[in-house]
Enzyme design. Structure first.
Site, PDB file in Angstrom:
ATOM      1  N   ARG A 119       0.816  -1.201   0.000  1.00 45.51           N
ATOM      2  CA  ARG A 119       0.000   0.000   0.000  1.00 45.51           C
ATOM      3  C   ARG A 119       0.857   1.262   0.000  1.00 45.51           C
ATOM      4  O   ARG A 119       0.530   2.260  -0.626  1.00 45.51           O
ATOM      5  CB  ARG A 119      -0.921   0.004   1.229  1.00 45.51           C
ATOM      6  N   TYR A 120       1.950   1.228   0.773  1.00 47.27           N
ATOM      7  CA  TYR A 120       2.843   2.381   0.866  1.00 47.27           C
ATOM      8  C   TYR A 120       4.094   2.089   0.050  1.00 47.27           C
ATOM      9  O   TYR A 120       4.498   0.939  -0.071  1.00 47.27           O
ATOM     10  CB  TYR A 120       3.252   2.610   2.321  1.00 47.27           C
ATOM     11  N   ARG A 123       6.980   0.006   2.077  1.00 46.43           N
ATOM     12  CA  ARG A 123       6.629  -1.059   3.024  1.00 46.43           C
ATOM     13  C   ARG A 123       5.716  -2.079   2.365  1.00 46.43           C
ATOM     14  O   ARG A 123       4.913  -1.725   1.508  1.00 46.43           O
ATOM     15  CB  ARG A 123       5.838  -0.480   4.211  1.00 46.43           C
ATOM     16  N   CYS A 132      -4.180 -18.187  14.706  1.00 41.25           N
ATOM     17  CA  CYS A 132      -3.730 -17.455  15.882  1.00 41.25           C
ATOM     18  C   CYS A 132      -4.115 -18.278  17.104  1.00 41.25           C
ATOM     19  O   CYS A 132      -5.095 -19.022  17.053  1.00 41.25           O
ATOM     20  CB  CYS A 132      -4.435 -16.098  15.986  1.00 41.25           C
ATOM     21  N   CYS A 136      -9.314 -12.870  18.211  1.00 39.74           N
ATOM     22  CA  CYS A 136      -9.762 -11.633  18.843  1.00 39.74           C
ATOM     23  C   CYS A 136     -11.057 -11.203  18.171  1.00 39.74           C
ATOM     24  O   CYS A 136     -11.116 -11.129  16.943  1.00 39.74           O
ATOM     25  CB  CYS A 136      -8.707 -10.549  18.678  1.00 39.74           C
ATOM     26  N   CYS A 139     -10.944  -8.546  15.409  1.00 40.17           N
ATOM     27  CA  CYS A 139      -9.927  -8.720  14.369  1.00 40.17           C
ATOM     28  C   CYS A 139     -10.352  -8.130  13.013  1.00 40.17           C
ATOM     29  O   CYS A 139     -11.430  -8.417  12.508  1.00 40.17           O
ATOM     30  CB  CYS A 139      -9.631 -10.205  14.192  1.00 40.17           C
ATOM     31  N   ARG A 141      -8.829  -8.807  10.240  1.00 39.20           N
ATOM     32  CA  ARG A 141      -8.641  -9.827   9.201  1.00 39.20           C
ATOM     33  C   ARG A 141      -9.477 -11.061   9.482  1.00 39.20           C
ATOM     34  O   ARG A 141      -9.090 -12.168   9.136  1.00 39.20           O
ATOM     35  CB  ARG A 141      -7.177 -10.225   9.121  1.00 39.20           C
ATOM     36  N   ASP A 300     -11.519  -0.773  13.236  1.00 46.27           N
ATOM     37  CA  ASP A 300     -11.948  -0.755  11.829  1.00 46.27           C
ATOM     38  C   ASP A 300     -13.404  -1.225  11.698  1.00 46.27           C
ATOM     39  O   ASP A 300     -13.861  -2.047  12.493  1.00 46.27           O
ATOM     40  CB  ASP A 300     -11.061  -1.698  11.004  1.00 46.27           C
ATOM     41  N   ASP A 337      -7.240   3.765  10.303  1.00 47.47           N
ATOM     42  CA  ASP A 337      -6.876   3.147   9.028  1.00 47.47           C
ATOM     43  C   ASP A 337      -8.065   3.398   8.108  1.00 47.47           C
ATOM     44  O   ASP A 337      -9.177   2.936   8.387  1.00 47.47           O
ATOM     45  CB  ASP A 337      -6.607   1.648   9.232  1.00 47.47           C
ATOM     46  N   LYS A 344      -3.131   4.648   6.768  1.00 47.41           N
ATOM     47  CA  LYS A 344      -3.343   5.171   8.111  1.00 47.41           C
ATOM     48  C   LYS A 344      -3.218   6.695   8.122  1.00 47.41           C
ATOM     49  O   LYS A 344      -2.344   7.244   7.463  1.00 47.41           O
ATOM     50  CB  LYS A 344      -2.313   4.589   9.069  1.00 47.41           C
TER      51      LYS A 344
HETATM   52  C1  LIG Z   1      -0.122  -0.657   8.679  1.00 46.17           C
HETATM   53  C2  LIG Z   1       0.497  -1.107   7.467  1.00 46.17           C
HETATM   54  C3  LIG Z   1       1.867  -0.931   7.270  1.00 46.17           C
HETATM   55  C4  LIG Z   1       2.786  -0.310   8.296  1.00 46.17           C
HETATM   56  O1  LIG Z   1       2.486   1.031   8.538  1.00 46.17           O
HETATM   57  P1  LIG Z   1       3.345   1.897   9.570  1.00 46.17           P
HETATM   58  O2  LIG Z   1       2.594   3.158   9.728  1.00 46.17           O
HETATM   59  O3  LIG Z   1       4.706   2.083   8.963  1.00 46.17           O
HETATM   60  O4  LIG Z   1       3.440   1.114  10.840  1.00 46.17           O
HETATM   61  C5  LIG Z   1       2.396  -1.357   6.072  1.00 46.17           C
HETATM   62  N1  LIG Z   1       1.630  -1.927   5.117  1.00 46.17           N
HETATM   63  C6  LIG Z   1       0.305  -2.106   5.295  1.00 46.17           C
HETATM   64  C7  LIG Z   1      -0.479  -2.736   4.200  1.00 46.17           C
HETATM   65  C8  LIG Z   1      -0.304  -1.716   6.472  1.00 46.17           C
HETATM   66  O5  LIG Z   1      -1.620  -1.900   6.652  1.00 46.17           O
HETATM   67  S1  SF4 Z   2      -6.180  -9.458  15.857  1.00 44.42           S
HETATM   68 FE1  SF4 Z   2      -6.711 -11.081  14.361  1.00 44.42          FE
HETATM   69  S2  SF4 Z   2      -4.775 -11.609  13.371  1.00 44.42           S
HETATM   70 FE2  SF4 Z   2      -4.271 -10.507  15.259  1.00 44.42          FE
HETATM   71  S3  SF4 Z   2      -3.985 -12.093  16.819  1.00 44.42           S
HETATM   72 FE3  SF4 Z   2      -6.124 -11.431  16.958  1.00 44.42          FE
HETATM   73  S4  SF4 Z   2      -7.246 -12.843  15.627  1.00 44.42           S
HETATM   74 FE4  SF4 Z   2      -5.076 -13.040  15.086  1.00 44.42          FE
END
Ligand SMILES: *Cc1c(COP(=O)(O)O)cnc(C)c1O
Ligand code: SF4
Length: 384
Positions: A119-120, A123, A132, A136, A139, A141, A300, A337, A344
């Site tokens: 995305r960035y 990174r 996991c 959570c 979560c 995801r 989120d 986010d 973010k």
């Molecule tokens: C959060 C995230 C990051 C890391 O972001 P930082 O602000 O540098 O901690 C990198 N890639 C993705 C896809 C993310 O969601």
């Molecule tokens: S937030 Fe989601 S991915 Fe992270 S530890 Fe919890 S269940 Fe696993």
């Protein structure tokens, strides 16, 4: 078993069901994973489930099931307990709001190869495991985790590493999931080794909630193997002081002693940690264990989490209460986010009362006002 530990020196009281398990077995992370509680029936034998929890467990059994380690379950109190509320679904998880989404961060649209999000510019995030120790309830995801069948194949891993090699502007690689520490030591070390072998990658981040939900996973043996690939940063996810046990503290200390730079990403959750005093207690404990509060996230808009979301104003009020009163080391950035995949953004409480020409009037943490007189940028020749 971890030889560096002093079994029995620091213990969280266990649920009576596991009182007679010997300490070495209790601290064996594989034993903890094998004895996870995953059914309504089993959980109902261990705690007095409420009607809402029973409806939540049944209604979510397919889409996003429950799983809890014996260690994390031993932290449960009554139905309002902040630890229990993060692990056991309520009937409210079945409610939907019009703006709820399945993939709020549009991670799938930003995936040039299946297990990588880019995305960035500098990174990338890799999904190296889809399970996991504890699921959570908040979560982001949840569409991915828990689906064991979707664990990445070796070919997908190769494709992601090829992408890193072909994209040298990526300097910082996040290993996430699910939880990368759900992999065996050998598999995890192999993944880290492959990413480290890409010469343009500078920093690796391990994103794991194991220090919170299964601190025994952070064995000295694993950390000794991983430290060969430094610099590795660890992002963990403590949300409440009730998670700050002696065992969790030992895991953070082992990480710091092995040279990992550890940061915490908490998520604001209604009725769990949406209170400045709670965040202060949590963050002071983290800093004492050399873990730096990094982000405090707005929850989120994932379907099933509406009842856990707080107003954005709450996060701002918490930061406003901390600033000045609490060490800057214990103050995270408050981040949202952006739904739809914008990435973010960080927010901070407004300290500017007004701007009069070149005079900026600020309010300090006690509410008093102070003026800073602004000047246009001078040229360097003022020196000569
Ligand atoms: C959060 C995230 C990051 C890391 O972001 P930082 O602000 O540098 O901690 C990198 N890639 C993705 C896809 C993310 O969601
Ligand atoms: S937030 Fe989601 S991915 Fe992270 S530890 Fe919890 S269940 Fe696993």
């Amino acid at each position: 078993m971890d030889g560096a530990l002093d079994p029995g020196a620091h213990r969280t009281p266990r649920h009576p069901a596991w009182r007679d398990v010997d300490e070495a077995t209790w601290r064996d992370w594989r034993w903890q994973l094998r004895h996870r509680v995953t059914s309504e029936e089993h959980l109902g034998e261990l705690i007095a489930l409420t009607e809402s929890e029973r409806r939540g467990l049944r209604g979510r059994a397919e889409a996003f099931p429950m799983a809890v380690t014996p260690y994390y379950l031993s932290l449960f109190g009554d139905a309002r307990c902040p630890v229990r509320r993060q692990a056991v679904p309520l009937a409210a998880e079945l409610e939907r709001e019009p703006w709820d989404m399945r993939d709020p961060l549009a991670e799938e649209e930003h995936s040039p190869v299946p297990i990588l999000s880019h995305r960035y510019p500098d990174r990338a995030l890799m999904y190296v495991s889809h399970s996991c120790p504890v699921y959570c309830r908040h979560c982001t995801r949840q569409r991915k985790v828990g689906d064991v069948a979707s664990a990445p194949a070796a070919a997908e891993l190769e494709a992601a590493v090829d992408y890193l090699r072909a994209t040298p502007k990526i300097k910082d690689v996040l290993l996430s999931g699910g939880d990368p520490l759900s992999l065996s030591d050998d598999k995890l070390v192999r993944v880290v080794e492959m990413v480290r072998a890409v010469s343009s990658v500078e920093v690796i981040r391990l994103c794991t909630r194991n220090p919170v939900t299964l601190p025994f996973r952070l064995t000295s043996a694993l950390l000794q193997r991983l430290r060969a690939f430094h610099p590795i940063f660890v992002s963990t996810h403590f949300n409440h002081p009730s998670e700050c046990t002696p065992e969790a503290g030992e895991a953070l200390n082992r990480l710091a002693d092995a040279g990992f730079n550890v940061g915490n990403q908490m998520v604001l959750l209604a009725g769990i940690n949406d209170d400045a005093m709670i965040v202060e207690r949590l963050n002071r404990w983290l800093v004492r264990h050399r873990c730096r509060p990094y982000y405090m996230f707005q929850c989120d808009p994932v379907a099933g989490t509406a009842h856990l979301r707080t107003p954005i104003a709450t996060g701002l009020a918490i930061l406003d209460a901390l600033r000045g009163r609490v060490s800057g080391l214990a103050i995270p950035q408050f981040a949202v986010d952006l739904p739809g995949g914008g990435g973010k953004v960080t927010l901070s409480p407004d300290r500017v009362v007004r701007v009069d020409g070149d005079r900026w009037i600020f309010r300090d943490f006690k509410g008093e006002q102070f003026t800073y007189v602004d000047r246009p940028r001078r040229r360097l020749d003022v020196i000569s």
